[in-house]
Design a protein around this motif. Structure first.
Motif, short mmCIF file in Angstrom:
data_model
loop_
_atom_site.label_atom_id
_atom_site.label_comp_id
_atom_site.label_asym_id
_atom_site.label_seq_id
_atom_site.Cartn_x
_atom_site.Cartn_y
_atom_site.Cartn_z
N LYS A 1 0.83 -1.37 -0.26
CA LYS A 1 -0.06 -0.01 -0.01
C LYS A 1 0.67 1.10 -0.06
N LEU A 2 1.85 1.30 0.77
CA LEU A 2 2.51 2.20 0.96
C LEU A 2 3.50 2.45 -0.45
N GLU B 1 1.39 4.29 -3.01
CA GLU B 1 1.45 5.51 -2.81
C GLU B 1 2.74 6.33 -2.73
N SER C 1 4.52 5.72 -5.60
CA SER C 1 4.75 5.69 -7.10
C SER C 1 5.84 4.70 -7.67
#
Length: 226
Positions: A125-126, A129, A131
């Motif tokens: 998930k991180l 976020e 890119s």
């Protein structure tokens, strides 16, 4: 615009060779050339571990491998060495969770490919976020190629990450052989990353060809809902 869009990356990740001088039975650049001829679609220079090259010797090897990759039109990614990737004008960088932070690497490399090793849904998930352009997920099976390998994940994490990040290019890594490739593809991976399955064989060309054939068959019959 990035050098490779997600659809292109998914194609490139089909058979991803991770290579360094310490895990080759012959010259690493020669292994890369034979492997590409056999079907490798992307290459990562990972010069780590005991007796790994450093400084000018590492740069020289990187330059020779880059020359091979350019000759065949195959992207070269550099593992955890942004300075070398920029100096070579390689196609991108791959980092792990303990390496330079992804947002900082992105600032430094601009539109080059940014690959990220992920082991949990939270890391994925991180990474999305921040890119990352693709995820490396594993080790799927037991491996002896990496001294710093994480605990074995199996295919469950691949399935979970694919469900949560449907559009993200994903490659499985760790102990994958031609016989095990179908499990990885059916779990949702776009391809496999291998080290010893090619670098430790007497014939990297034939090894890559066998892996490529197994992947082609697996992808033709994969479950689109995987």
């Amino acid at each position: 615009m990035k050098r490779f869009e997600p659809a292109d990356l998914k194609e490139r990740l089909k058979l991803y060779l991770v290579v360094g001088s310490v895990n080759c039975r012959q010259d690493a650049a020669e292994v890369v050339e034979e492997a590409i001829r056999g079907g490798v679609t992307m290459v990562q220079l990972r010069e780590k571990g005991r007796n790994a090259l450093a400084g000018n010797a590492k740069a020289e090897l990187g330059g020779r491998i880059l020359a091979v990759c350019r000759r065949y039109g195959v992207p070269l990614i550099v593992n955890d060495d942004v300075d070398l990737a920029l100096a070579l004008d390689a196609d991108g960088v791959h980092i792990g969770q303990e390496d330079e932070p992804a947002d900082r690497v992105r600032e430094r490399i601009g539109n080059k490919i940014l690959g990220l090793s992920v082991h949990t849904l939270e890391e994925a998930k991180l990474g999305a976020e921040l890119s990352a352009d693709y995820f490396g997920v594993g080790p799927v099976f037991p491996t002896v190629s990496k001294e710093d390998a994480r605990p074995v994940q199996g295919t469950a994490m691949l399935r979970n990450i694919r469900r949560m990040h449907a559009a993200m290019p994903v490659v499985g890594i760790g102990g994958i052989t031609a016989a095990r490739a179908p499990e990885v593809i059916q779990a949702g991976a776009d391809g496999i990353a291998v080290i010893s399955a090619i670098t430790q064989t007497p014939d990297p060309y034939l090894a890559a060809m066998e892996l490529s054939r197994a992947l082609t068959v697996s992808m033709a019959g994969r479950n689109p809902q995987a």
